[in-house]
Design a protein around this motif. Structure first.
Motif, PDB file in Angstrom:
ATOM      1  N   PHE A   1       0.869  -1.177   0.000  1.00  0.00           N
ATOM      2  CA  PHE A   1       0.000   0.000   0.000  1.00  0.00           C
ATOM      3  C   PHE A   1       0.907   1.228   0.000  1.00  0.00           C
ATOM      4  N   LYS A   2       1.244   1.675  -1.188  1.00  0.00           N
ATOM      5  CA  LYS A   2       2.169   2.797  -1.357  1.00  0.00           C
ATOM      6  C   LYS A   2       1.423   3.956  -2.015  1.00  0.00           C
ATOM      7  N   ASN A   3       2.129   4.686  -2.869  1.00  0.00           N
ATOM      8  CA  ASN A   3       1.501   5.750  -3.661  1.00  0.00           C
ATOM      9  C   ASN A   3       0.638   6.641  -2.771  1.00  0.00           C
ATOM     10  N   GLN A   4       1.227   7.083  -1.661  1.00  0.00           N
ATOM     11  CA  GLN A   4       0.460   7.826  -0.659  1.00  0.00           C
ATOM     12  C   GLN A   4       0.002   9.191  -1.179  1.00  0.00           C
ATOM     13  N   LYS A   5      -1.227   9.516  -0.838  1.00  0.00           N
ATOM     14  CA  LYS A   5      -1.787  10.824  -1.170  1.00  0.00           C
ATOM     15  C   LYS A   5      -2.465  11.381   0.073  1.00  0.00           C
ATOM     16  N   SER A   6      -2.219  12.647   0.388  1.00  0.00           N
ATOM     17  CA  SER A   6      -2.755  13.245   1.610  1.00  0.00           C
ATOM     18  C   SER A   6      -3.652  14.424   1.279  1.00  0.00           C
TER      19      SER A   6
ATOM     20  N   ILE B   1     -13.280   6.874  -5.189  1.00  0.00           N
ATOM     21  CA  ILE B   1     -12.324   5.802  -4.913  1.00  0.00           C
ATOM     22  C   ILE B   1     -11.274   5.741  -6.009  1.00  0.00           C
ATOM     23  N   ARG B   2     -11.693   5.899  -7.258  1.00  0.00           N
ATOM     24  CA  ARG B   2     -10.758   5.743  -8.368  1.00  0.00           C
ATOM     25  C   ARG B   2      -9.777   6.906  -8.462  1.00  0.00           C
ATOM     26  N   LYS B   3     -10.286   8.135  -8.318  1.00  0.00           N
ATOM     27  CA  LYS B   3      -9.430   9.317  -8.488  1.00  0.00           C
ATOM     28  C   LYS B   3      -8.781   9.778  -7.191  1.00  0.00           C
ATOM     29  N   ARG B   4      -9.303   9.315  -6.038  1.00  0.00           N
ATOM     30  CA  ARG B   4      -8.790   9.715  -4.720  1.00  0.00           C
ATOM     31  C   ARG B   4      -8.872  11.229  -4.521  1.00  0.00           C
TER      32      ARG B   4
ATOM     33  N   VAL C   1      -6.697   6.645   6.369  1.00  0.00           N
ATOM     34  CA  VAL C   1      -6.458   6.909   7.786  1.00  0.00           C
ATOM     35  C   VAL C   1      -6.696   8.383   8.055  1.00  0.00           C
ATOM     36  N   GLY C   2      -7.595   8.676   9.013  1.00  0.00           N
ATOM     37  CA  GLY C   2      -7.867  10.050   9.405  1.00  0.00           C
ATOM     38  C   GLY C   2      -7.201  10.372  10.735  1.00  0.00           C
ATOM     39  N   MET C   3      -6.538  11.518  10.813  1.00  0.00           N
ATOM     40  CA  MET C   3      -5.728  11.853  11.979  1.00  0.00           C
ATOM     41  C   MET C   3      -6.223  13.104  12.695  1.00  0.00           C
ATOM     42  N   GLN C   4      -5.757  13.245  13.931  1.00  0.00           N
ATOM     43  CA  GLN C   4      -6.101  14.393  14.764  1.00  0.00           C
ATOM     44  C   GLN C   4      -5.620  15.696  14.132  1.00  0.00           C
ATOM     45  N   SER C   5      -4.541  15.647  13.370  1.00  0.00           N
ATOM     46  CA  SER C   5      -3.970  16.842  12.750  1.00  0.00           C
ATOM     47  C   SER C   5      -4.795  17.354  11.583  1.00  0.00           C
ATOM     48  N   GLY C   6      -5.856  16.625  11.197  1.00  0.00           N
ATOM     49  CA  GLY C   6      -6.683  17.042  10.066  1.00  0.00           C
ATOM     50  C   GLY C   6      -6.216  16.489   8.746  1.00  0.00           C
ATOM     51  N   VAL C   7      -5.264  15.569   8.760  1.00  0.00           N
ATOM     52  CA  VAL C   7      -4.730  14.989   7.525  1.00  0.00           C
ATOM     53  C   VAL C   7      -5.427  13.653   7.244  1.00  0.00           C
ATOM     54  N   LEU C   8      -5.896  13.499   6.011  1.00  0.00           N
ATOM     55  CA  LEU C   8      -6.429  12.225   5.533  1.00  0.00           C
ATOM     56  C   LEU C   8      -5.361  11.580   4.673  1.00  0.00           C
ATOM     57  N   SER C   9      -4.857  10.424   5.108  1.00  0.00           N
ATOM     58  CA  SER C   9      -3.818   9.710   4.376  1.00  0.00           C
ATOM     59  C   SER C   9      -4.453   8.579   3.586  1.00  0.00           C
ATOM     60  N   LEU C  10      -4.179   8.535   2.285  1.00  0.00           N
ATOM     61  CA  LEU C  10      -4.671   7.467   1.408  1.00  0.00           C
ATOM     62  C   LEU C  10      -3.483   6.724   0.822  1.00  0.00           C
ATOM     63  N   ARG C  11      -3.322   5.473   1.213  1.00  0.00           N
ATOM     64  CA  ARG C  11      -2.278   4.620   0.648  1.00  0.00           C
ATOM     65  C   ARG C  11      -2.937   3.589  -0.252  1.00  0.00           C
ATOM     66  N   THR C  12      -2.432   3.475  -1.470  1.00  0.00           N
ATOM     67  CA  THR C  12      -3.088   2.677  -2.496  1.00  0.00           C
ATOM     68  C   THR C  12      -2.239   1.477  -2.873  1.00  0.00           C
ATOM     69  N   ARG C  13      -2.916   0.353  -3.031  1.00  0.00           N
ATOM     70  CA  ARG C  13      -2.253  -0.866  -3.509  1.00  0.00           C
ATOM     71  C   ARG C  13      -2.634  -1.068  -4.967  1.00  0.00           C
ATOM     72  N   LEU C  14      -1.636  -0.971  -5.846  1.00  0.00           N
ATOM     73  CA  LEU C  14      -1.877  -1.140  -7.272  1.00  0.00           C
ATOM     74  C   LEU C  14      -1.879  -2.622  -7.617  1.00  0.00           C
ATOM     75  N   ALA C  15      -2.630  -2.982  -8.662  1.00  0.00           N
ATOM     76  CA  ALA C  15      -2.714  -4.385  -9.055  1.00  0.00           C
ATOM     77  C   ALA C  15      -2.880  -4.479 -10.561  1.00  0.00           C
ATOM     78  N   GLY C  16      -2.432  -5.617 -11.142  1.00  0.00           N
ATOM     79  CA  GLY C  16      -2.626  -5.913 -12.551  1.00  0.00           C
ATOM     80  C   GLY C  16      -1.897  -4.943 -13.461  1.00  0.00           C
ATOM     81  N   PRO C  17      -2.521  -4.512 -14.568  1.00  0.00           N
ATOM     82  CA  PRO C  17      -1.877  -3.614 -15.530  1.00  0.00           C
ATOM     83  C   PRO C  17      -1.436  -2.295 -14.915  1.00  0.00           C
ATOM     84  N   VAL C  18      -2.158  -1.841 -13.892  1.00  0.00           N
ATOM     85  CA  VAL C  18      -1.784  -0.576 -13.245  1.00  0.00           C
ATOM     86  C   VAL C  18      -0.415  -0.699 -12.601  1.00  0.00           C
ATOM     87  N   THR C  19      -0.136  -1.859 -11.991  1.00  0.00           N
ATOM     88  CA  THR C  19       1.165  -2.086 -11.374  1.00  0.00           C
ATOM     89  C   THR C  19       2.276  -2.037 -12.418  1.00  0.00           C
TER      90      THR C  19
END
Length: 548
Positions: free
Chosen positions: A30-35, A83-86, A331-349
């Motif tokens: 679960f990489k490709n983090q977006k906040s 979900i797709r575009k995050r 993951v939602g945090m007290q600091s107000g940051v929403l962290s999205l870690r994505t696991r790529l699969a198949g052709p996307v990987t």
């Protein structure tokens, strides 16, 4: 017809214990983090995901139909994400006070949320860009922390409030269809039991977890007392097991036997959120200590974990695709940051990997790597086009004759040491594979050749004919791998042959004498280690027998 002579197959050595387990590799993927940071850095108090499927369009209406939405509650607003575009698609800010528990219905069309004023609102999230209020209730007298849709009926939902009540609602009605009382403090968590709209569970700051049955006229049908306020409850898909987060512990409760099965104590601070992953085979927890931990649901051992820079208030594993594979770790945090870690699969990987290789090659100016990548892409494109052409060509026929004769196989190109081995030039082959300065040197290749020579009774023949200079790489190789149990047997055989063949020449060469001396020292040290291991084993066995 004689069988084709194949190259010498490389040995496969037994693998030792890996420092990284397969489960850890999975969760590390679960990489490709977006906040995303909420407005005014409001804490991310809730993340809701109703279940998704593959998206074919980026519009909000199509995303709703394909169930591509999840909701994030922070401060006096609820953000609707794709979900797709995050990325956020819509923001609902029609609250007079802080919002709580924004939940999207399983069809992805309607959202319900409570707020500090005690009001509950239902919004249409599938029409246009503005949130349309479909329903408003103001029955609760204190903040509403929990709003959940029924898993089986689209018009049924529940709520839980600081007024110590849990209520069951029917969407067309203006009043609750049932009110449950029995908690003596704030009710901060709750849920429907899987597959049943009549069974509810709630957790309260009175340190109890209660099961409610809408068909029963009395109070709760089952109650569990904890030592700390209950922050979250999570029913497992079986419907007979329930998890409750109280303080820094997670209790596993058996609803059939009405008793606790296990108390999980892997967090250091209050556990705030629980969710399911891997189709119910894993449970993920988040805590104020900033740790996310993953548990297997057999023995409830921790199989993976990660650390975040701020206390965690909410989390969710978001699935996608027809097989409902884990896609995002939100993951939602007290600091107000929403962290999205994505696991790529198949052709996307594959596309992501090629993009990373291209970026690295451009930064280093490695034109050879770029050219090799272009050749791979062109080859895949030609194969794809050829397959499509043959498919079109074969319409209306029974059998397609390939353009390449299948009997003409591509010959395997042999390496120099393989050619020497096949031609019986064993000494030349051995000198190549034990040379550690060889660009293609691999110890397992030397082991493969030495094992094959021993099977052919040609090991001594390959070791003969060396002088005091050419025999040194052999002694160096043996000295290096003597301590590895996988190489020990062949190293002993080689050492005996070398001693028999070249011990009489030790006095005439200082380098040869030093190599033999080094080998003798290595053997002595390994022998001492083995003796110490045997003594230690004996002492441990004596202690174990004494304790028994």
């Amino acid at each position: 017809m004689a069988a084709e002579v194949l190259p010498l197959a490389q040995l496969k050595l037994p693998t030792g214990p890996s420092p990284v387990t397969a489960e850890q590799r999975y969760w590390k993927s679960f990489k490709n983090q977006k906040s995303h940071t909420s407005t005014a850095s409001w804490p991310i108090s809730h993340i809701s995901f109703p279940g998704g499927s593959t998206l074919t369009s980026t519009s909000l209406t199509a995303a709703t139909k394909q169930n591509d939405l999840f909701a994030v509650t922070s401060g006096p607003r609820v953000d609707i994400f794709s979900i797709r575009k995050r990325e956020p698609l819509k923001t609902i800010g029609r609250f007079d006070s802080e919002a709580h528990g924004g939940e999207i219905r399983s069809d992805g069309r309607v959202l319900v949320a409570g707020e500090d004023s005690g009001r509950m609102q239902v919004f249409d999230v599938g029409q246009g860009t503005r949130a349309v209020i479909l329903k408003t209730w103001h029955i609760h007298k204190q903040p509403v922390w929990v709003t959940k849709w029924s898993p089986t009926e689209l018009t049924t939902l529940m709520s839980a409030s600081d007024d110590k009540t849990v209520r069951l609602w029917d969407l067309p009605s203006n009043n609750p269809s049932r009110m449950f009382t029995g908690h003596s403090d704030y009710v901060r968590c709750g849920s429907f039991m899987p597959g049943n709209s009549n069974l509810l569970v709630s957790g309260s700051y009175d340190e109890t977890v209660r099961i409610w049955d809408a068909r029963s006229p009395g109070g709760s049908v089952l109650a569990f007392k904890h030592a700390d306020p209950v922050e979250d409850v999570l029913p497992l898909p079986s419907g007979t097991t329930l998890l409750a987060a109280a303080g820094s512990t997670i209790s596993v409760l058996d609803l059939v036997a009405a008793k606790p099965l296990k108390l999980i104590t892997n967090h250091q601070k209050t556990v705030t959120s629980l969710c399911l992953a891997s189709n119910g085979r894993r449970v993920v927890s988040g805590s104020l200590d900033g740790h996310v931990k993953v548990f297997e649901t057999g023995q409830w051992n921790v199989v993976s974990g990660s650390k975040y820079p701020s206390p965690i208030l909410s989390l969710s594993v978001i699935t996608a695709g027809s097989t409902q594979e884990d896609r995002h770790l939100a993951v939602g945090m007290q600091s107000g940051v929403l962290s999205l870690r994505t696991r790529l699969a198949g052709p996307v990987t594959e596309k992501s990997r090629e993009k990373a290789i291209t970026q690295s090659a451009l930064e280093l100016g490695d034109m050879d790597a770029l050219e090799a990548l272009d050749k791979q892409k062109s080859k895949r494109k030609r194969k794809s086009m050829s397959a499509k052409s043959m498919a079109r060509l074969g319409e209306g026929v029974d059998t397609i004759i390939p353009t390449i004769d299948p009997s003409k196989k591509r010959r395997v190109k042999l390496k120099p040491w393989q050619k020497d081995f096949r031609a019986g030039r064993y000494r030349n082959a051995l000198d190549q594979v034990v040379d550690m300065s060889w660009p293609e040197y691999q110890p397992v290749t030397a082991l493969t050749l030495l094992t094959a020579l021993r099977h052919r009774s040609a090991l001594r023949e390959a070791l003969e004919g060396h002088d005091e200079v050419t025999v040194l790489p052999l002694l160096k190789w043996v000295n290096k791998y003597m301590s590895d149990p996988r190489y020990l047997s062949i190293c002993v055989d080689v050492t005996f042959h070398v001693l028999d063949l070249y011990s009489e020449h030790v006095g005439g060469s200082k380098e040869l004498a030093d190599s033999f001396q080094s080998l003798w020292g290595r053997v002595t040290r390994e022998t001492e280690k083995a003796q110490m291991a045997v003594m230690t084993t004996g002492m441990v066995e004596s202690l174990m027998m004494a304790t028994q």
